[in-house]
Enzyme design. Structure first.
Site, short mmCIF file in Angstrom:
data_model
loop_
_atom_site.label_atom_id
_atom_site.label_comp_id
_atom_site.label_asym_id
_atom_site.label_seq_id
_atom_site.Cartn_x
_atom_site.Cartn_y
_atom_site.Cartn_z
N SER A 41 20.87 33.43 -25.81
CA SER A 41 20.75 31.98 -25.72
C SER A 41 21.88 31.37 -26.56
O SER A 41 21.65 30.69 -27.55
CB SER A 41 19.38 31.52 -26.23
N HIS A 155 14.67 35.82 -23.79
CA HIS A 155 14.57 37.11 -24.48
C HIS A 155 13.51 38.03 -23.88
O HIS A 155 13.28 39.14 -24.37
CB HIS A 155 14.26 36.92 -25.97
N GLN A 163 11.21 30.31 -26.92
CA GLN A 163 11.85 31.61 -27.02
C GLN A 163 11.23 32.53 -28.07
O GLN A 163 11.12 33.73 -27.86
CB GLN A 163 13.33 31.38 -27.34
N GLU A 164 10.83 31.94 -29.21
CA GLU A 164 10.38 32.80 -30.31
C GLU A 164 9.14 32.24 -30.99
O GLU A 164 9.10 31.07 -31.34
CB GLU A 164 11.50 32.92 -31.37
N GLU A 207 13.85 41.10 -29.04
CA GLU A 207 13.82 41.10 -30.50
C GLU A 207 12.61 41.85 -31.05
O GLU A 207 12.23 41.68 -32.21
CB GLU A 207 13.88 39.66 -31.02
N ASP A 244 11.03 29.08 -32.46
CA ASP A 244 12.36 28.68 -32.02
C ASP A 244 12.21 28.31 -30.55
O ASP A 244 12.02 29.18 -29.70
CB ASP A 244 13.38 29.82 -32.20
N GLU A 285 12.66 25.41 -34.67
CA GLU A 285 14.11 25.51 -34.47
C GLU A 285 14.48 25.00 -33.08
O GLU A 285 13.74 25.23 -32.11
CB GLU A 285 14.50 26.99 -34.61
N ASP A 312 20.14 25.25 -34.59
CA ASP A 312 20.85 26.50 -34.34
C ASP A 312 21.95 26.22 -33.31
O ASP A 312 23.11 26.00 -33.67
CB ASP A 312 19.86 27.56 -33.85
N LYS A 337 24.55 31.92 -38.49
CA LYS A 337 24.87 33.15 -37.75
C LYS A 337 26.36 33.43 -37.87
O LYS A 337 27.18 32.60 -37.47
CB LYS A 337 24.54 32.96 -36.27
N HIS A 365 19.85 36.95 -37.35
CA HIS A 365 20.38 37.97 -36.44
C HIS A 365 20.72 37.33 -35.09
O HIS A 365 20.56 36.12 -34.91
CB HIS A 365 19.32 39.06 -36.23
N ARG A 366 21.17 38.15 -34.11
CA ARG A 366 21.29 37.74 -32.71
C ARG A 366 20.32 38.58 -31.89
O ARG A 366 19.86 39.63 -32.33
CB ARG A 366 22.72 37.95 -32.17
N SER A 367 20.04 38.14 -30.67
CA SER A 367 19.12 38.93 -29.84
C SER A 367 19.76 40.26 -29.44
O SER A 367 19.07 41.26 -29.27
CB SER A 367 18.68 38.13 -28.62
N LYS A 388 15.74 35.26 -40.51
CA LYS A 388 14.99 35.68 -39.32
C LYS A 388 15.74 36.82 -38.68
O LYS A 388 16.93 36.72 -38.40
CB LYS A 388 14.70 34.51 -38.37
C1 2PG Z 1 18.40 32.33 -31.58
C2 2PG Z 1 18.93 33.75 -31.42
C3 2PG Z 1 18.39 34.75 -32.38
P1 2PG Z 1 20.31 34.54 -29.41
O1 2PG Z 1 18.36 31.56 -30.61
O2 2PG Z 1 18.11 31.91 -32.69
O3 2PG Z 1 17.00 34.85 -32.42
O4 2PG Z 1 18.90 34.19 -30.11
O5 2PG Z 1 20.96 35.57 -30.26
O6 2PG Z 1 19.94 35.04 -28.03
O7 2PG Z 1 21.09 33.27 -29.36
MG MG Z 2 17.80 29.86 -32.02
#
Ligand code: 2PG
Ligand code: MG
Length: 424
Positions: A41, A155, A163-164, A207, A244, A285, A312, A337, A365-367, A388
């Site tokens: 994402s 994800h 997403q999370e 994740e 998120d 988020e 983000d 990030k 982190h990243r996914s 996270k």
């Molecule tokens: C997010 C990230 C990490 P992605 O949106 O915060 O959890 O996802 O690395 O796919 O952007």
């Molecule tokens: Mg995010």
């Protein structure tokens, strides 16, 4: 002074099985490695991740980025004396010469920057987090983990728009106790989902969180709340919830498609606030699209101190976008990030800018991840107080949590951020 004698890169695979860059740098104390993560994402405003196109790996190869490390970057920095990491990063930024690192690729530049940070900390005789602490001028802190235990959005293959779905074990005195609690809840959630929806419900997403066959945000939050209680904890006491939304992914033509509705920004804001009144949510988020600075600001004002609002995709760890967010009072926190901006120095600059403006910061982190645990040291060293890095499962996620356990074990003097990070 620091001098790198060799800089090289290879193409390896990330946790989704896609190519990514591994970098090695050598100098005085030896050879040091870094591996670069990759998002799904991704925000529009992120630095450019250079991909090859063509047939191999469905166009996702990174051989051009690898050859930029072995060629242009190596030429630019090998054999020269630099006063420190910032000068090495600046030399690469200058050589790239574009605002979003599109000439060399952020994936080429970042690996060198991370590996160089490791080399310099070793040269100084310090651990990586200690180097990052002195580099940023921040006191080390053990971060509160935000663990993503139900995966939705892009994800996972399910129907959840959000997403999370994270648990936030902030009500403990030590990081290791918080992580134990998270692991216990994760296992209870597995049992609960299996019982309720059958064995397919515990397949996992990118994740490491489960991807159950539910479509509403409240159903996912309900399942987690049950798991918290079944694990013997009290939601809203030791453990809180966070999401998120990654809302850019479900935003089309001015509306947000979520929970069976098509919502205007103001309606979506009310929807989030009603969820926050039913569940012990402490943080949201990317509640809106990545360009919606004003909708973020209105939501932040409506949420008051009850909820941490994180940007983000909104900021992409970019200081000029964070400055706009500060001016507009869009969020109370910034997600950090490394690969959104492409060097360690600029990542630290974004962190310090946000903290200086009274905002919280969350290292992420990243996914698409690797077994590199750099972000554990980054979170501790820059004293962000939050990290996270996915579920307490899958090697590329737990390697970060395990590094945090190691830091706490070796340095018991470093305190755990605890729940007070949310009342700042
Ligand atoms: C997010 C990230 C990490 P992605 O949106 O915060 O959890 O996802 O690395 O796919 O952007
Ligand atoms: Mg995010």
């Amino acid at each position: 002074m620091v001098k790198l004698t060799s800089v090289r890169a290879d193409q390896i695979l990330d946790s989704r099985g896609n190519p990514t860059v591994e970098t090695w740098v050598s100098g005085g104390p030896g050879e040091f490695r870094a591996q670069v993560p990759s998002g799904a994402s991704t925000g529009k405003h992120e630095a450019l991740e250079l991909r090859d196109g063509g047939m191999e790996f469905g166009g996702k190869g990174v051989l051009r980025a690898v050859s930029n490390v072995n060629g242009a970057i190596s030429e630019t920095i090998c054999g020269k004396e630099f006063s420190g990491l910032r000068e090495i990063d600046s030399a690469m930024i200058m050589r790239d010469g574009t605002p979003n690192k599109s000439a060399l690729g952020a994936n080429a530049i970042l690996g060198v920057s991370m590996a160089a940070a490791r080399l310099i900390s070793s040269e100084n005789g310090s651990e990586l987090f200690q180097f990052l602490s002195s580099f940023s001028g921040r006191d080390p802190v053990m971060p509160v983990p935000l663990l993503n235990i139900i995966n939705g959005g892009v994800h996972a293959g399910g129907e959840l728009a959000v997403q999370e779905f994270q648990i936030v074990p902030s009500g403990f005195v030590k990081f290791s106790d918080a992580l134990r609690c998270a692991s216990e809840i994760y296992q209870h959630l597995k049992t609960h989902l299996k019982k309720k929806f059958g064995p397919l419900a515990v397949n996992i997403g990118d994740e490491g969180g489960f991807a159950p066959p539910v479509s509403r945000t409240a159903e996912a939050l309900d399942a987690i709340t049950v798991a918290i209680s079944e694990a013997g904890y009290s939601p809203g006491k030791e453990v809180y919830l966070a999401i998120d939304a990654a809302a850019s992914e479900f935003y089309r033509n001015g509306k947000y498609r979520m929970d069976g509705m098509e919502l205007e920004p103001a309606e979506l804001s009310d929807h989030y606030l009603s969820l926050a009144s039913k569940y012990p949510l402490v943080s949201i988020e990317d509640p809106f699209d990545e360009e919606a600075f004003d909708d973020f600001a209105a939501f932040r004002a409506a949420a008051g101190k009850r909820l941490q609002v994180i940007g983000d995709d909104l900021y992409a760890t970019n200081t000029s976008r964070i400055r706009l967010g500060i001016e507009k009072k869009s969020t109370s926190a910034v997600l950090i990030k490394l690969n959104q901006i492409g060097t360690v120095s600029e990542t630290v600059d974004s962190t310090l800018l946000a903290i200086g403006a009274g905002m919280n910061t969350v290292v992420s982190h990243r996914s698409g991840e690797t077994a590199d645990d750099f972000i554990a040291d980054l979170a501790v060293g820059t004293g962000t107080g939050q990290i996270k890095t996915g579920a307490p499962a899958r090697g590329e996620r737990v390697v970060k949590y395990n590094r945090l356990l190691e830091i706490e074990r070796k340095h018991p003097e470093i305190g755990f951020a605890g729940h007070s990070v949310f009342s700042r």
